[in-house]
Design an enzyme around this catalytic site. Structure first.
Site, PDB file in Angstrom:
ATOM      1  N   THR A 231       0.821  -1.214   0.000  1.00 34.54           N
ATOM      2  CA  THR A 231       0.000   0.000   0.000  1.00 34.54           C
ATOM      3  C   THR A 231       0.858   1.269   0.000  1.00 34.54           C
ATOM      4  OG1 THR A 231      -0.167  -0.226   2.396  1.00 34.54           O
ATOM      5  CG2 THR A 231      -2.020  -1.028   1.111  1.00 34.54           C
TER       6      THR A 231
ATOM      7  N   LYS B  62      10.307  -0.943   1.513  1.00 37.02           N
ATOM      8  CA  LYS B  62       8.870  -0.735   1.387  1.00 37.02           C
ATOM      9  C   LYS B  62       8.272  -0.760   2.781  1.00 37.02           C
ATOM     10  CE  LYS B  62       5.816  -3.349   1.498  1.00 37.02           C
ATOM     11  NZ  LYS B  62       4.842  -3.740   2.599  1.00 37.02           N
ATOM     12  N   GLY B  63       7.080  -0.188   2.935  1.00 36.11           N
ATOM     13  CA  GLY B  63       6.421  -0.229   4.231  1.00 36.11           C
ATOM     14  C   GLY B  63       5.696   1.063   4.486  1.00 36.11           C
TER      15      GLY B  63
ATOM     16  N   GLY C 259       2.486   0.678   6.829  1.00 33.77           N
ATOM     17  CA  GLY C 259       1.679   0.407   8.020  1.00 33.77           C
ATOM     18  C   GLY C 259       2.160  -0.852   8.692  1.00 33.77           C
TER      19      GLY C 259
ATOM     20  N   THR D 288      12.744  -3.877   9.832  1.00 31.84           N
ATOM     21  CA  THR D 288      11.507  -3.235   9.411  1.00 31.84           C
ATOM     22  C   THR D 288      10.793  -4.160   8.466  1.00 31.84           C
ATOM     23  OG1 THR D 288      10.489  -1.327   8.420  1.00 31.84           O
ATOM     24  CG2 THR D 288      12.515  -2.118   7.401  1.00 31.84           C
TER      25      THR D 288
ATOM     26  N   GLU E  47       0.930   5.316   6.465  1.00 35.44           N
ATOM     27  CA  GLU E  47      -0.464   5.283   6.022  1.00 35.44           C
ATOM     28  C   GLU E  47      -1.213   6.522   6.490  1.00 35.44           C
ATOM     29  OE1 GLU E  47      -1.256   0.545   5.378  1.00 35.44           O
ATOM     30  OE2 GLU E  47      -1.582   1.370   7.352  1.00 35.44           O
TER      31      GLU E  47
ATOM     32  N   THR F  52     -11.008  -6.532   2.288  1.00 39.27           N
ATOM     33  CA  THR F  52     -12.261  -6.874   1.601  1.00 39.27           C
ATOM     34  C   THR F  52     -12.605  -5.887   0.508  1.00 39.27           C
ATOM     35  OG1 THR F  52     -13.357  -5.749   3.412  1.00 39.27           O
ATOM     36  CG2 THR F  52     -13.288  -8.135   3.482  1.00 39.27           C
TER      37      THR F  52
END
Lengths: 384, 384
Positions: free
Chosen positions: B145, B166-167, B169, B177, B256, B384
């Site tokens: 994300t 990457k990262g 959240g 990490t 995020e 979802t």
């Protein structure tokens, strides 16, 4: 038949000008000497209300409290201590008791002095002697950003216990919660009252977390004036637990921005303390809290939250079972049907997350709420 | 003049069908044997990518990695382990190295099996031998994300170091990490590489927290193939630190929903470890994070967060000093002017909160981001 409220408590609530308009001052005291027990925040930045009250708490002879809401009187240096001492003296004179017989509690913004001029003038204008305590008004007068007042009454034989609480944010109590006071006319020796109060607080207010932040002002106290005579202590402890749990659930539901109560029940732990650590890791995980908010049956986040406790080397992922309500979601296969049913449970007002660790018989249940846009909005703009 | 990228790394990125459309598969390997060092999540729910890689890490002979993004392959039981072993074998065949020479990393949703049919077919269709590594494409292929890819290149003498991460959240790393890989053509003995990598990770990736949640898949690794010859080790460690810090700041900015980087600098602690605990308590407080989001100069929340560490009995509120940027906000009197200036600092893209504890010389700086409605929105509806 027991009375509607505990006998022999007098009090007053008033608007003295700490808040803009609503009541911001409350006093409740027993007419006769009482036994008492109290627990307080462990914050290193505890304010003078807490330090003053904590100094007298071991005497177990507090007859009641004075509370100011809207200003926590924290981080105000020596001036803040003087203000707290004066507030207690003014309230004690008003109530006709000794200053050392009154707990002082305070809640609201940090780092601002009390408006002492207004408080002096306001208290001077209040009628004496105090009338019968109005517990509903007291519950309202101790509120800050609470959207509703929290109050409950239970009975035990002829005795009555009425309790009030406030708190919506900065809540992960450690030995106490924001503010909660229990008043009873039961007759309970101080040592027994103290022991039972700590046991009950540990399973109720200390099992509550709204946002992992611990207030500088947490205070919980019980006052027992004995006017209803002796009670069965075990039965009274159950009544006290019921009242405390009711308030805890009320506070969780009213958590800042909260739309749901989350109850996390951990079983099968090495001991109760491990169960509590696991339950707290889950109820405090922002990813679990947001998944519940979105009714997203993302049980992987519960697994993640358990996994964070890397010191707990006896937790074996292969033995863990996770439930949403009655439904096992791990290690059960994640069928579409199961996830849809889990999502329906998460959409309800009271969500129960169950975790069985499969190690031994330790168990603990904690209470919290979902994390919402509302929490961010409320807290991004509080003082200004 | 050094090369643009470290020499001697081959690789490929591809879309194999784990994600809907974007690249979800990346391999980077050294053409020649390399020394390596790696640290991993300490989660009790670590997935087979981590457990497999961790088993080989002490050999310090990894030549590179294979990463799948979009699926973490966590909590999938024995089947998940088989999938990880097969993925590593397929990637090793593709790259022409031994399986034990490849780290496996994986990131994304928890509790779903890899689509192995698609992965087998996809890898079979890739060209061999692998071409020169494309680090920019690699940085994109490991994203989930993330809103932007994170990549940096630094030099040390003739040697080049390129790192990707990457990262956004589930980020409070503990020894590592989410995913970050460092590739260099410097020649560094394994023992020195391992020691310096752990030192640098401790002050960079382990000083980062987006949301207090620790991933099950955290992996950080460095690969040094020696093609540029020996380097000054102290100078290389500085270069490694610079690269790591750059990525950490990028990750914090891309947290995020984040709109700001928060840097918390604690000084005057008993030791560095205490400074880190205090800094983490501040950067992880949702009330501090929301106050920064709202540019609300509510320094009382910083005091509250420090106060939470009740075990740190040598912290004395009367010795503490709190700064927003260059401005002392506590114990300085909270004038309107001061609060307005503090609010202006909090409104900037990079907020610095300084805390001097007045005990001794311990210091630590941590990195995080504000808490916004965006964080809640992203995470209330992820699977979802």
């Amino acid at each position: 038949m027991p009375a509607t409220f505990p006998r022999g408590f007098r009090g007053v609530t008033a608007h003295l000008g700490v808040k803009e308009s609503a009541a911001d001052f409350a006093v409740v005291v027993s007419e006769v000497p009482a036994t008492s027990a109290a627990v307080f925040t462990q914050s290193r930045f505890a304010g003078p209300s807490v330090t003053l009250s904590r100094a007298d708490a071991p005497l177990h002879g507090s007859r009641g409290m004075v509370t100011v809401s809207g200003n926590a009187n924290v981080a105000n240096g020596a001036g803040g201590v003087e203000d707290a001492v004066e507030l207690r003296r003014l309230a004690a004179e008003l109530a006709g008791v000794e200053p050392a017989e009154l707990l002082v509690a305070s809640t609201g913004v940090i780092g601002r002095r009390y408006p002492m001029e207004r408080i002096r003038a306001g208290v001077a204008g209040l009628a004496r002697p105090l009338g019968e305590a109005d517990f509903a008004a007291t519950a309202r007068a101790i509120m800050t950003t609470d959207t509703r007042s929290k109050q409950t009454t239970v009975t035990c034989g002829d005795a009555v216990l009425t309790a009030v609480a406030k708190g919506v944010g900065m809540i992960e109590p450690n030995m106490a919660t924001l503010l909660t006071f229990f008043f009873t006319d039961a007759e309970i020796p101080a040592a027994e009252l103290d022991a039972m109060f700590r046991r009950v607080m540990d399973r109720t207010f200390n099992a509550l977390s709204i946002d992992t932040d611990t207030s500088t002002s947490d205070t919980a106290a019980v006052f027992a004036n004995g006017l209803a005579g002796p009670v069965d202590l075990a039965e009274f402890e159950q009544a006290l637990h019921r009242a405390a749990l009711h308030l805890v659930r009320e506070i969780a539901c009213d958590g800042e921005g909260a739309t749901k109560l989350i109850e996390v029940r951990v079983t099968g732990a090495r001991d109760d303390a491990q169960a509590k650590r696991v339950a707290k890791a889950i109820v405090n995980s922002p990813l679990v809290k947001t998944a519940v908010h979105g009714a997203d049956p993302n049980w992987g986040r519960v697994a993640m939250a358990i996994g964070k406790l890397h010191q707990e080397t006896d937790i074996d992922p292969d033995l863990v079972r996770i439930h949403f309500g009655e439904l096992e979601v791990y290690p059960a296969p994640s069928t579409e049907e199961l996830l849809a049913a889990a999502s329906r449970h998460l959409a309800s007002d009271e969500v129960v997350i169950g975790v069985e660790l499969g190690i031994a018989g330790g168990a603990f249940t904690v209470y919290g709420c979902d994390l919402t846009e509302g929490y961010v909005k409320i807290n991004a703009d509080y003082t200004t």
